[in-house]
Scaffold this motif. Structure first.
Motif, PDB file in Angstrom:
ATOM      1  N   LEU A  29       0.834  -1.196   0.000  1.00 38.08           N
ATOM      2  CA  LEU A  29       0.000   0.000   0.000  1.00 38.08           C
ATOM      3  C   LEU A  29       0.872   1.250   0.000  1.00 38.08           C
ATOM      4  O   LEU A  29       0.585   2.226  -0.717  1.00 38.08           O
ATOM      5  N   ALA A  30       1.955   1.222   0.804  1.00 40.98           N
ATOM      6  CA  ALA A  30       2.873   2.354   0.819  1.00 40.98           C
ATOM      7  C   ALA A  30       3.522   2.541  -0.544  1.00 40.98           C
ATOM      8  O   ALA A  30       3.688   3.680  -1.023  1.00 40.98           O
ATOM      9  N   TRP A  31       3.875   1.424  -1.186  1.00 38.23           N
ATOM     10  CA  TRP A  31       4.448   1.491  -2.536  1.00 38.23           C
ATOM     11  C   TRP A  31       3.461   2.149  -3.504  1.00 38.23           C
ATOM     12  O   TRP A  31       3.828   3.028  -4.293  1.00 38.23           O
ATOM     13  N   GLU A  32       2.202   1.739  -3.440  1.00 36.05           N
ATOM     14  CA  GLU A  32       1.180   2.297  -4.329  1.00 36.05           C
ATOM     15  C   GLU A  32       1.011   3.804  -4.102  1.00 36.05           C
ATOM     16  O   GLU A  32       0.951   4.591  -5.063  1.00 36.05           O
ATOM     17  N   ILE A  33       0.949   4.215  -2.843  1.00 34.06           N
ATOM     18  CA  ILE A  33       0.717   5.629  -2.523  1.00 34.06           C
ATOM     19  C   ILE A  33       1.919   6.472  -2.944  1.00 34.06           C
ATOM     20  O   ILE A  33       1.760   7.536  -3.581  1.00 34.06           O
ATOM     21  N   ILE A  34       3.117   6.025  -2.614  1.00 36.66           N
ATOM     22  CA  ILE A  34       4.319   6.810  -2.941  1.00 36.66           C
ATOM     23  C   ILE A  34       4.530   6.847  -4.454  1.00 36.66           C
ATOM     24  O   ILE A  34       4.873   7.882  -5.023  1.00 36.66           O
ATOM     25  N   GLY A  35       4.301   5.704  -5.123  1.00 36.54           N
ATOM     26  CA  GLY A  35       4.462   5.683  -6.579  1.00 36.54           C
ATOM     27  C   GLY A  35       3.462   6.571  -7.285  1.00 36.54           C
ATOM     28  O   GLY A  35       3.792   7.238  -8.273  1.00 36.54           O
ATOM     29  N   SER A  36       2.226   6.619  -6.782  1.00 38.45           N
ATOM     30  CA  SER A  36       1.191   7.448  -7.406  1.00 38.45           C
ATOM     31  C   SER A  36       1.420   8.939  -7.165  1.00 38.45           C
ATOM     32  O   SER A  36       0.990   9.779  -7.956  1.00 38.45           O
ATOM     33  N   SER A  37       2.102   9.273  -6.066  1.00 33.14           N
ATOM     34  CA  SER A  37       2.328  10.676  -5.728  1.00 33.14           C
ATOM     35  C   SER A  37       3.553  11.272  -6.409  1.00 33.14           C
ATOM     36  O   SER A  37       3.800  12.477  -6.283  1.00 33.14           O
ATOM     37  N   ASN A  38       4.342  10.423  -7.098  1.00 32.72           N
ATOM     38  CA  ASN A  38       5.582  10.877  -7.745  1.00 32.72           C
ATOM     39  C   ASN A  38       6.564  11.483  -6.757  1.00 32.72           C
ATOM     40  O   ASN A  38       7.395  12.324  -7.130  1.00 32.72           O
ATOM     41  N   ALA A  39       6.484  11.055  -5.489  1.00 30.84           N
ATOM     42  CA  ALA A  39       7.412  11.568  -4.483  1.00 30.84           C
ATOM     43  C   ALA A  39       8.829  11.064  -4.728  1.00 30.84           C
ATOM     44  O   ALA A  39       9.800  11.737  -4.394  1.00 30.84           O
ATOM     45  N   ILE A  40       8.943   9.879  -5.302  1.00 29.02           N
ATOM     46  CA  ILE A  40      10.253   9.310  -5.628  1.00 29.02           C
ATOM     47  C   ILE A  40      10.337   9.155  -7.139  1.00 29.02           C
ATOM     48  O   ILE A  40       9.512   8.449  -7.735  1.00 29.02           O
ATOM     49  N   PRO A  41      11.309   9.811  -7.776  1.00 29.32           N
ATOM     50  CA  PRO A  41      11.414   9.700  -9.239  1.00 29.32           C
ATOM     51  C   PRO A  41      11.623   8.245  -9.677  1.00 29.32           C
ATOM     52  O   PRO A  41      12.309   7.467  -9.011  1.00 29.32           O
ATOM     53  N   PHE A  42      10.995   7.899 -10.796  1.00 29.24           N
ATOM     54  CA  PHE A  42      11.152   6.594 -11.422  1.00 29.24           C
ATOM     55  C   PHE A  42      10.539   5.437 -10.634  1.00 29.24           C
ATOM     56  O   PHE A  42      10.786   4.276 -10.955  1.00 29.24           O
ATOM     57  N   LEU A  43       9.771   5.754  -9.588  1.00 27.92           N
ATOM     58  CA  LEU A  43       9.058   4.704  -8.865  1.00 27.92           C
ATOM     59  C   LEU A  43       7.619   4.677  -9.362  1.00 27.92           C
ATOM     60  O   LEU A  43       6.855   5.614  -9.142  1.00 27.92           O
ATOM     61  N   VAL A  44       7.253   3.599 -10.052  1.00 25.42           N
ATOM     62  CA  VAL A  44       5.890   3.480 -10.578  1.00 25.42           C
ATOM     63  C   VAL A  44       4.995   2.882  -9.506  1.00 25.42           C
ATOM     64  O   VAL A  44       5.470   2.193  -8.596  1.00 25.42           O
ATOM     65  N   PRO A  45       3.676   3.107  -9.564  1.00 31.41           N
ATOM     66  CA  PRO A  45       2.768   2.501  -8.581  1.00 31.41           C
ATOM     67  C   PRO A  45       2.792   0.974  -8.660  1.00 31.41           C
ATOM     68  O   PRO A  45       3.088   0.384  -9.700  1.00 31.41           O
ATOM     69  N   PHE A  46       2.463   0.366  -7.546  1.00 28.95           N
ATOM     70  CA  PHE A  46       2.420  -1.094  -7.481  1.00 28.95           C
ATOM     71  C   PHE A  46       1.425  -1.654  -8.482  1.00 28.95           C
ATOM     72  O   PHE A  46       1.672  -2.688  -9.106  1.00 28.95           O
ATOM     73  N   SER A  47       0.304  -0.974  -8.653  1.00 26.54           N
ATOM     74  CA  SER A  47      -0.712  -1.456  -9.593  1.00 26.54           C
ATOM     75  C   SER A  47      -0.182  -1.492 -11.021  1.00 26.54           C
ATOM     76  O   SER A  47      -0.508  -2.406 -11.792  1.00 26.54           O
ATOM     77  N   ALA A  48       0.649  -0.509 -11.393  1.00 23.93           N
ATOM     78  CA  ALA A  48       1.232  -0.497 -12.737  1.00 23.93           C
ATOM     79  C   ALA A  48       2.205  -1.657 -12.909  1.00 23.93           C
ATOM     80  O   ALA A  48       2.264  -2.285 -13.975  1.00 23.93           O
ATOM     81  N   ALA A  49       2.981  -1.962 -11.856  1.00 22.69           N
ATOM     82  CA  ALA A  49       3.917  -3.083 -11.918  1.00 22.69           C
ATOM     83  C   ALA A  49       3.172  -4.408 -12.036  1.00 22.69           C
ATOM     84  O   ALA A  49       3.570  -5.290 -12.798  1.00 22.69           O
TER      85      ALA A  49
END
Length: 265
Positions: free
Chosen positions: A28-48
């Motif tokens: 869930l944290a991966w999904e939220i952080i990836g969706s917020s673009n807080a970390i460059p090049f980290l895609v949301p978990f759902s996209a992975a």
């Protein structure tokens, strides 16, 4: 006699539930952080996950996913078998140790990734070479644990077998090998992880298929969802291998688990 803990966290169902909850929180944290673009090049978990589903339902399943799993399984099986076949005699025949110990220590301490270019130049960047490198990586923990396990066998068991006239080779198979099995399985568990790592590393160099190759190519072309999908699939393969290994270990060491439970009671 050891007193057993009555903590609710010691119950198998609770432990599994807590573990799954921790994984869910991380995802869930991966999904939220990836969706917020807080970390460059980290895609949301759902996209992975979506990209991973495309990989396992597309041609990549036969071209990359299954070949990687087959190489890892083959290398692990070969290395483990060699580790047991060589380790048990080395552990029991003391006269062999001075002859083999220096060579074993030298080879064990040689970083395996450093052998990749040498092996590919000498034997070619083939599947057989990659399987051989994976086998070498899996060999050492099994070999060393087999040696230590064979040396630690209770001498009374060996004496009893000799008294009734059991041949030496049958003693190794029927007495030494079962007694050393718990330690051998500890080495096998470590070897499984090393086999998966060596599988990925071997596919990063001079490769045209495999999950390691797929992840590297996705990284080079900035296909980030596919890159993370490859990593997810590597984790899934590792989890499946670990689950299969746990089932085999539980069946093979059922006697040991029961004996351990009696000793802890």
């Amino acid at each position: 006699m050891t007193k057993r803990s009555n903590s609710p966290l010691d119950r198998p169902g609770v432990r599994i539930g807590v573990g799954l909850l921790a994984v869910a929180v991380l995802l869930l944290a991966w999904e939220i952080i990836g969706s917020s673009n807080a970390i460059p090049f980290l895609v949301p978990f759902s996209a992975a996950v979506s990209s991973a589903f495309s990989l396992v339902t597309g041609p990549e399943l036969l071209e990359d996913v299954l070949p990687s799993a087959a190489r890892a399984a083959s290398g692990f099986a070969i290395g483990s078998a060699l580790g047991v076949l060589v380790g048990i005699p080395l552990g029991r025949v003391k006269g062999l140790d001075p002859w083999f110990r220096p060579s074993l220590e030298f080879l064990r301490n040689t970083p395996l990734p450093a052998l990749l270019p040498i092996a590919f130049v000498a034997f070619g960047a083939t599947d057989e070479t990659r399987i051989g490198l994976i086998a070498i990586g899996a060999l050492w923990p099994v070999l060393l644990n087999a040696i230590d396990g064979a040396r630690a066998v209770d001498g009374r068991l060996l004496d009893a077998a000799r008294v009734v006239g059991v041949p030496q080779w049958r003693i190794l198979i029927r007495v030494v090998l079962p007694a050393a099995a718990p330690q051998i399985f500890a080495g096998l568990r470590i070897a499984l992880g090393i086999a998966l790592v060596m599988m990925v590393v071997s596919e990063l160099i001079s490769s045209t298929s495999g999950l390691g190759y797929l992840v590297l190519q996705a990284q080079r072309s900035f296909a980030l969802p596919q890159m993370y999908a490859g990593v997810l699939l590597l984790g899934v393969i590792g989890g499946i291998f670990t689950l299969i290994f746990a089932v085999i270990e539980r069946r093979a060491l059922r006697w040991y688990a029961g004996q351990k439970g009696l000793n802890d009671a």
